[in-house]
Design a protein around this motif. Structure first.
Motif, PDB file in Angstrom:
ATOM      1  N   ILE A   9      -8.407   2.383  -3.578  1.00 41.88           N
ATOM      2  CA  ILE A   9      -8.527   2.704  -2.264  1.00 41.88           C
ATOM      3  C   ILE A   9      -7.754   1.810  -1.427  1.00 41.88           C
ATOM      4  CG2 ILE A   9     -10.095   2.584  -0.621  1.00 41.88           C
ATOM      5  CD1 ILE A   9     -11.511   5.242  -1.797  1.00 41.88           C
ATOM      6  N   GLN A  10      -7.595   0.558  -1.696  1.00 42.36           N
ATOM      7  CA  GLN A  10      -6.759  -0.137  -0.864  1.00 42.36           C
ATOM      8  C   GLN A  10      -5.598  -0.206  -1.329  1.00 42.36           C
ATOM      9  OE1 GLN A  10      -7.892  -4.047  -3.430  1.00 42.36           O
ATOM     10  NE2 GLN A  10      -9.544  -4.229  -1.266  1.00 42.36           N
ATOM     11  N   ARG A  11      -4.822   0.741  -2.266  1.00 38.98           N
ATOM     12  CA  ARG A  11      -3.633   1.499  -2.289  1.00 38.98           C
ATOM     13  C   ARG A  11      -2.963   2.639  -0.823  1.00 38.98           C
ATOM     14  NH1 ARG A  11      -1.924   1.770  -8.484  1.00 38.98           N
ATOM     15  NH2 ARG A  11      -1.822   0.319  -8.843  1.00 38.98           N
ATOM     16  N   ILE A  12      -3.961   3.109  -0.627  1.00 39.91           N
ATOM     17  CA  ILE A  12      -4.010   4.595   0.309  1.00 39.91           C
ATOM     18  C   ILE A  12      -4.051   4.422   1.400  1.00 39.91           C
ATOM     19  CG2 ILE A  12      -4.441   6.921   0.568  1.00 39.91           C
ATOM     20  CD1 ILE A  12      -6.044   6.514  -2.262  1.00 39.91           C
ATOM     21  N   GLU A  13      -2.749   4.218   2.323  1.00 39.92           N
ATOM     22  CA  GLU A  13      -2.980   3.677   3.676  1.00 39.92           C
ATOM     23  C   GLU A  13      -4.057   4.445   4.367  1.00 39.92           C
ATOM     24  OE1 GLU A  13       0.212   3.244   7.137  1.00 39.92           O
ATOM     25  OE2 GLU A  13       0.555   4.186   5.750  1.00 39.92           O
ATOM     26  N   ALA A  14      -4.292   6.188   4.203  1.00 43.92           N
ATOM     27  CA  ALA A  14      -5.176   7.024   4.920  1.00 43.92           C
ATOM     28  C   ALA A  14      -6.473   6.664   4.087  1.00 43.92           C
ATOM     29  CB  ALA A  14      -4.001   8.330   4.680  1.00 43.92           C
ATOM     30  N   GLN A  15      -6.382   5.984   3.759  1.00 43.16           N
ATOM     31  CA  GLN A  15      -8.564   5.775   3.283  1.00 43.16           C
ATOM     32  C   GLN A  15      -8.764   4.031   3.481  1.00 43.16           C
ATOM     33  OE1 GLN A  15      -9.166   7.549  -0.775  1.00 43.16           O
ATOM     34  NE2 GLN A  15      -7.932   9.561   0.270  1.00 43.16           N
ATOM     35  N   ASP A  16      -9.288   3.460   4.240  1.00 43.06           N
ATOM     36  CA  ASP A  16     -10.017   2.453   4.417  1.00 43.06           C
ATOM     37  C   ASP A  16     -11.618   1.817   3.834  1.00 43.06           C
ATOM     38  OD1 ASP A  16     -11.864   4.029   6.346  1.00 43.06           O
ATOM     39  OD2 ASP A  16     -10.742   2.715   7.763  1.00 43.06           O
ATOM     40  N   GLY A  17     -12.025   3.363   3.438  1.00 41.64           N
ATOM     41  CA  GLY A  17     -13.395   2.428   2.655  1.00 41.64           C
ATOM     42  C   GLY A  17     -14.442   3.629   2.068  1.00 41.64           C
TER      43      GLY A  17
ATOM     44  N   MET B 225       0.661  -0.825   0.347  1.00 38.30           N
ATOM     45  CA  MET B 225       0.457   0.213   0.079  1.00 38.30           C
ATOM     46  C   MET B 225       0.853   0.982   0.193  1.00 38.30           C
ATOM     47  SD  MET B 225      -2.853  -0.598   2.881  1.00 38.30           S
ATOM     48  CE  MET B 225      -4.194   0.198   2.196  1.00 38.30           C
ATOM     49  N   VAL B 226       0.372   1.874  -0.432  1.00 34.46           N
ATOM     50  CA  VAL B 226       1.125   3.547  -0.731  1.00 34.46           C
ATOM     51  C   VAL B 226       1.277   4.399   1.188  1.00 34.46           C
ATOM     52  CG1 VAL B 226       1.189   5.792  -1.836  1.00 34.46           C
ATOM     53  CG2 VAL B 226       0.676   3.725  -3.170  1.00 34.46           C
ATOM     54  N   HIS B 227       1.990   4.694   0.689  1.00 36.83           N
ATOM     55  CA  HIS B 227       2.402   5.079   2.718  1.00 36.83           C
ATOM     56  C   HIS B 227       1.716   7.148   2.293  1.00 36.83           C
ATOM     57  CE1 HIS B 227       3.271   1.615   4.885  1.00 36.83           C
ATOM     58  NE2 HIS B 227       4.413   1.492   3.918  1.00 36.83           N
ATOM     59  N   SER B 228       0.443   6.689   1.795  1.00 38.75           N
ATOM     60  CA  SER B 228       0.119   8.140   2.334  1.00 38.75           C
ATOM     61  C   SER B 228      -0.285   9.479   3.337  1.00 38.75           C
ATOM     62  CB  SER B 228      -0.964   8.658   0.565  1.00 38.75           C
ATOM     63  OG  SER B 228      -1.907   7.657   0.546  1.00 38.75           O
ATOM     64  N   ARG B 229      -0.311   8.461   4.556  1.00 37.67           N
ATOM     65  CA  ARG B 229      -1.078   8.916   5.523  1.00 37.67           C
ATOM     66  C   ARG B 229      -0.597  10.598   5.425  1.00 37.67           C
ATOM     67  NH1 ARG B 229      -3.248   7.395  10.109  1.00 37.67           N
ATOM     68  NH2 ARG B 229      -2.856   5.616   9.407  1.00 37.67           N
ATOM     69  N   ASP B 230       0.629  11.699   5.508  1.00 35.63           N
ATOM     70  CA  ASP B 230       1.502  12.373   5.835  1.00 35.63           C
ATOM     71  C   ASP B 230       0.200  13.584   4.194  1.00 35.63           C
ATOM     72  OD1 ASP B 230       4.416  11.761   7.032  1.00 35.63           O
ATOM     73  OD2 ASP B 230       2.073  11.756   7.708  1.00 35.63           O
ATOM     74  N   VAL B 231       0.151  12.754   3.254  1.00 34.02           N
ATOM     75  CA  VAL B 231      -0.192  13.644   1.707  1.00 34.02           C
ATOM     76  C   VAL B 231      -1.042  13.449   2.681  1.00 34.02           C
ATOM     77  CG1 VAL B 231      -0.986  13.055  -0.455  1.00 34.02           C
ATOM     78  CG2 VAL B 231       1.782  12.923   0.409  1.00 34.02           C
ATOM     79  N   VAL B 232      -2.464  12.685   2.819  1.00 34.96           N
ATOM     80  CA  VAL B 232      -3.970  13.001   3.242  1.00 34.96           C
ATOM     81  C   VAL B 232      -4.246  13.948   4.153  1.00 34.96           C
ATOM     82  CG1 VAL B 232      -6.432  11.992   4.014  1.00 34.96           C
ATOM     83  CG2 VAL B 232      -4.546  10.796   1.783  1.00 34.96           C
ATOM     84  N   LEU B 233      -2.924  13.611   5.610  1.00 34.54           N
ATOM     85  CA  LEU B 233      -3.059  15.150   6.507  1.00 34.54           C
ATOM     86  C   LEU B 233      -3.051  16.337   5.652  1.00 34.54           C
ATOM     87  CD1 LEU B 233      -3.807  15.342   8.945  1.00 34.54           C
ATOM     88  CD2 LEU B 233      -0.936  15.061   9.449  1.00 34.54           C
ATOM     89  N   ILE B 234      -2.247  16.790   5.023  1.00 33.13           N
ATOM     90  CA  ILE B 234      -1.563  17.851   3.819  1.00 33.13           C
ATOM     91  C   ILE B 234      -3.006  18.729   3.314  1.00 33.13           C
ATOM     92  CG2 ILE B 234       0.044  18.798   2.551  1.00 33.13           C
ATOM     93  CD1 ILE B 234       1.850  17.641   3.576  1.00 33.13           C
ATOM     94  N   LEU B 235      -3.403  17.374   3.421  1.00 35.17           N
ATOM     95  CA  LEU B 235      -4.822  17.781   1.852  1.00 35.17           C
ATOM     96  C   LEU B 235      -5.731  17.699   2.951  1.00 35.17           C
ATOM     97  CD1 LEU B 235      -6.451  17.862  -0.779  1.00 35.17           C
ATOM     98  CD2 LEU B 235      -7.049  15.476  -0.256  1.00 35.17           C
ATOM     99  N   MET B 236      -5.948  17.033   4.212  1.00 31.58           N
ATOM    100  CA  MET B 236      -7.393  17.908   4.686  1.00 31.58           C
ATOM    101  C   MET B 236      -7.011  19.463   5.533  1.00 31.58           C
ATOM    102  SD  MET B 236      -9.149  15.538   3.561  1.00 31.58           S
ATOM    103  CE  MET B 236     -10.353  16.617   4.428  1.00 31.58           C
ATOM    104  N   LEU B 237      -5.930  19.525   5.966  1.00 34.45           N
ATOM    105  CA  LEU B 237      -5.653  21.074   6.504  1.00 34.45           C
ATOM    106  C   LEU B 237      -5.457  22.097   5.497  1.00 34.45           C
ATOM    107  CD1 LEU B 237      -2.236  19.930   8.619  1.00 34.45           C
ATOM    108  CD2 LEU B 237      -4.755  20.448   9.558  1.00 34.45           C
ATOM    109  N   ALA B 238      -5.794  21.776   4.490  1.00 26.41           N
ATOM    110  CA  ALA B 238      -5.984  22.520   3.137  1.00 26.41           C
ATOM    111  C   ALA B 238      -6.633  22.713   3.185  1.00 26.41           C
ATOM    112  CB  ALA B 238      -4.405  22.352   1.945  1.00 26.41           C
TER     113      ALA B 238
END
Length: 314
Positions: free
Chosen positions: A292-300, A1-14
């Motif tokens: 969705i399965q590739r992205i660690e910060a998304q689960d459904g 899986m792509v480790h994108s937790r930080d990317v998604v966190l930045i996205l949501m902050l923005a």
């Protein structure tokens, strides 16, 4: 899986996705679905932030819809058709965060993941209602973006997307079909905004912060449902073009990590969206379930089906 937790966190902050939900069963709180169907102007004046180019883009879109006879399509297909017209448009975060007080931001030149969904849905609804005017489009956008359609300040925006779905279900704009597709209960609490106040300029105002905290508590107390990532492929054939897709988040305190529109391509369900990675509106390279399965910060996902405006035949 792509480790994108930080990317998604930045996205949501923005993109500032955070607020509160209503009960799924609107009848229990005295709000019948579709009760406020007409996109009528609110009593208080609304300050609009837009440019002449936005109205020109809207008019060109309406002209294309008429020329291609896309205005005869069901609402979901119409949304998908319009959405494809904007593939390649720039991704820009924080588009709703104007320096002044809360305004109705109209921007058809660039998008984030939420504004892309909102603008496509608003244009389609104005056209489907038989009133394809820039004024009706703005009324639809206000009604969709704000709780009960009323822009009354920063806390009135539907920041958390699970509430966006719930409130727009109450208004008859969409139908939340997540549970009907076999969704399971999501019991995680929601408090992302109030725990990251430094990322939201408006939360320096104690009144705004208190309102957000109250909405977070309300949202956390009501049931919501999600389709786990390992079940998306099983229900994909029940998802239609133009359905609103919300990717659920594994980030603590955050309900939804990303949004987009469903689009079938060569017999496979993809996501049409404005992602941070890619920097423009695009159609996902891989099918939705695989993405969705590739992205660690998304689960459904949650799924909301657009509904035609009152009086429309489709």
């Amino acid at each position: 899986m792509v480790h994108s937790r930080d990317v998604v966190l930045i996205l949501m902050l923005a993109t500032a996705t955070g607020a509160c939900a209503q009960p799924d069963d609107a009848a229990q709180n005295g709000s019948a679905p579709g009760a406020a169907e007409q996109a009528t102007p609110q009593d208080a004046p609304v300050v609009v932030s837009d440019t002449p180019e936005d109205s020109l883009i809207f008019e060109r879109t309406v002209a294309w819809v008429r020329e291609s006879r896309s205005d005869t399509l069901p609402i979901g297909e119409l949304i998908a058709a319009i959405g494809q017209r904007f593939v390649g448009a720039p991704y820009t975060p924080g588009l709703l965060e104007v320096p002044e007080t809360e305004q109705l931001v109209v921007n058809l030149r660039e998008f984030d993941c939420v504004t892309y969904v909102e603008h496509m849905l608003s244009m389609a609804r104005a056209i489907a209602a038989g009133e394809p005017t820039y004024g009706r489009f703005k009324d639809e956008l206000r009604r969709i973006r704000y709780r009960d359609g009323e822009l009354t300040g920063y806390p009135s925006r539907l920041h958390y997307f699970s509430e966006w779905i719930s409130n727009n279900d109450d208004k008859g704009v969409v139908e939340n079909i997540t549970q009907a597709l076999g969704g399971v209960r999501d019991t995680t609490g929601i408090d992302f905004m109030s725990r990251h106040t430094e990322s939201y300029r408006q939360l320096a105002d104690s009144v705004n912060l208190q309102a957000i905290r109250e909405k977070e508590a309300e949202l956390s107390s009501f049931p919501r449902y999600m389709i786990p990532e390992n079940r998306i492929a099983d229900v994909a054939d029940q998802i239609r073009n133009g359905d609103v897709i919300a990717a659920t988040s594994t980030v603590p305190g955050l309900d939804i990590a990303h949004t987009g529109l469903a689009l079938w391509v060569d017999g496979r369900l993809h996501l049409m969206h404005a992602p941070l990675v890619g920097s423009m509106v695009e159609i996902s390279e891989v099918p939705l379930a695989e993405r969705i399965q590739r992205i660690e910060a998304q689960d459904g996902i949650m799924v909301a089906r657009p509904q035609p405006p009152q009086g429309a035949a489709r």
